[in-house]
Design an enzyme around this catalytic site. Sequence first.
Site, PDB file in Angstrom:
ATOM      1  N   PHE A 178       0.514  -1.108  -0.006  1.00  0.00           N
ATOM      2  CA  PHE A 178       0.319  -0.058  -0.139  1.00  0.00           C
ATOM      3  C   PHE A 178       1.096   1.020   0.321  1.00  0.00           C
ATOM      4  O   PHE A 178       2.095   0.956   0.275  1.00  0.00           O
ATOM      5  CB  PHE A 178      -1.011   0.208   1.373  1.00  0.00           C
ATOM      6  N   HIS A 212      -9.553   5.822   8.380  1.00  0.00           N
ATOM      7  CA  HIS A 212     -10.031   4.348   8.628  1.00  0.00           C
ATOM      8  C   HIS A 212      -7.319   4.436   9.171  1.00  0.00           C
ATOM      9  O   HIS A 212      -7.563   3.742   9.495  1.00  0.00           O
ATOM     10  CB  HIS A 212      -9.570   4.404   7.345  1.00  0.00           C
TER      11      HIS A 212
HETATM   12  N1  INI Z   1      -2.528   0.776   4.312  1.00  0.00           N
HETATM   13  C1  INI Z   1      -1.663   1.201   4.317  1.00  0.00           C
HETATM   14  O1  INI Z   1      -0.243   0.876   4.401  1.00  0.00           O
HETATM   15  N2  INI Z   1      -1.075   2.821   4.323  1.00  0.00           N
HETATM   16  C2  INI Z   1      -2.679   3.285   4.356  1.00  0.00           C
HETATM   17  O2  INI Z   1      -2.648   4.393   4.178  1.00  0.00           O
HETATM   18  C3  INI Z   1      -4.043   2.624   4.747  1.00  0.00           C
HETATM   19  N3  INI Z   1      -5.033   2.868   4.369  1.00  0.00           N
HETATM   20  O3  INI Z   1      -4.806   4.544   4.156  1.00  0.00           O
HETATM   21  O4  INI Z   1      -6.450   2.408   4.500  1.00  0.00           O
HETATM   22  C4  INI Z   1      -4.224   0.876   4.662  1.00  0.00           C
HETATM   23  N4  INI Z   1      -4.606   0.232   4.078  1.00  0.00           N
HETATM   24  C5  INI Z   1      -4.957  -1.263   4.275  1.00  0.00           C
HETATM   25  C6  INI Z   1      -4.849  -1.707   5.243  1.00  0.00           C
HETATM   26  O5  INI Z   1      -2.992  -1.881   5.695  1.00  0.00           O
HETATM   27  C7  INI Z   1      -5.026  -3.983   4.933  1.00  0.00           C
HETATM   28  O6  INI Z   1      -3.787  -3.830   4.032  1.00  0.00           O
HETATM   29  C8  INI Z   1      -6.272  -4.032   4.079  1.00  0.00           C
HETATM   30  O7  INI Z   1      -6.814  -3.229   5.390  1.00  0.00           O
HETATM   31  C9  INI Z   1      -6.583  -4.809   4.263  1.00  0.00           C
HETATM   32  O8  INI Z   1      -6.574  -5.857   5.946  1.00  0.00           O
END
Ligand code: INI
Length: 158
Positions: free
Chosen positions: A23, A93
């Site tokens: 991400f 989130h």
């Molecule tokens: N994951 C991140 O590493 N950075 C982010 O900014 C982010 N946001 O903004 O939502 C994010 N979301 C995904 C999360 O880490 C999980 O991979 C997902 O929810 C599946 O479990």
Amino acid sequence: MATIEGTFEKASSFKIAIVVARFNDLITTKLLSGCLDCLSRHGINISESSNQLDVAWVPGAFELPIISQELARKANYDVVITLGAVIRGDTPHFDVVVSEASKGIATVSRETGLPIIFGVLTTDTMQQALERAGIKNNLGWSYALQALEMASLMKALD
Ligand code: INI
């Protein structure tokens, strides 16, 4: 009085795992390259065939703790480095992901007794993240240095 601290003299002998979140990979790949540059300059073999470095990829920062835990339990690493980028934007989130990643990493580190470096950028904007991932400074380099210090410090306490 004993002064107990980590040094960098034996850094080249450490076995290290890096767990990177996909991400915001524009940021996390930059953190990874800074991290690898620091490790390489401290004598760690970062080549594909290296037996002292492994890199694992996870979907997001939320998944950093569980994979760090698996690596900490299954292989004989001196330190694990986690890399991620959580950017606030205007979503609540953000707080959930940051909270779970930070608490999870701290818990895994304490429960396994292995130093796990919290290399997760938490910023309000992408611009701030870019600045910390290479435009101004690359915190990936600092996280690697902190990992080497902690691995050495743990050995000093053996
Ligand atoms: N994951 C991140 O590493 N950075 C982010 O900014 C982010 N946001 O903004 O939502 C994010 N979301 C995904 C999360 O880490 C999980 O991979 C997902 O929810 C599946 O479990």
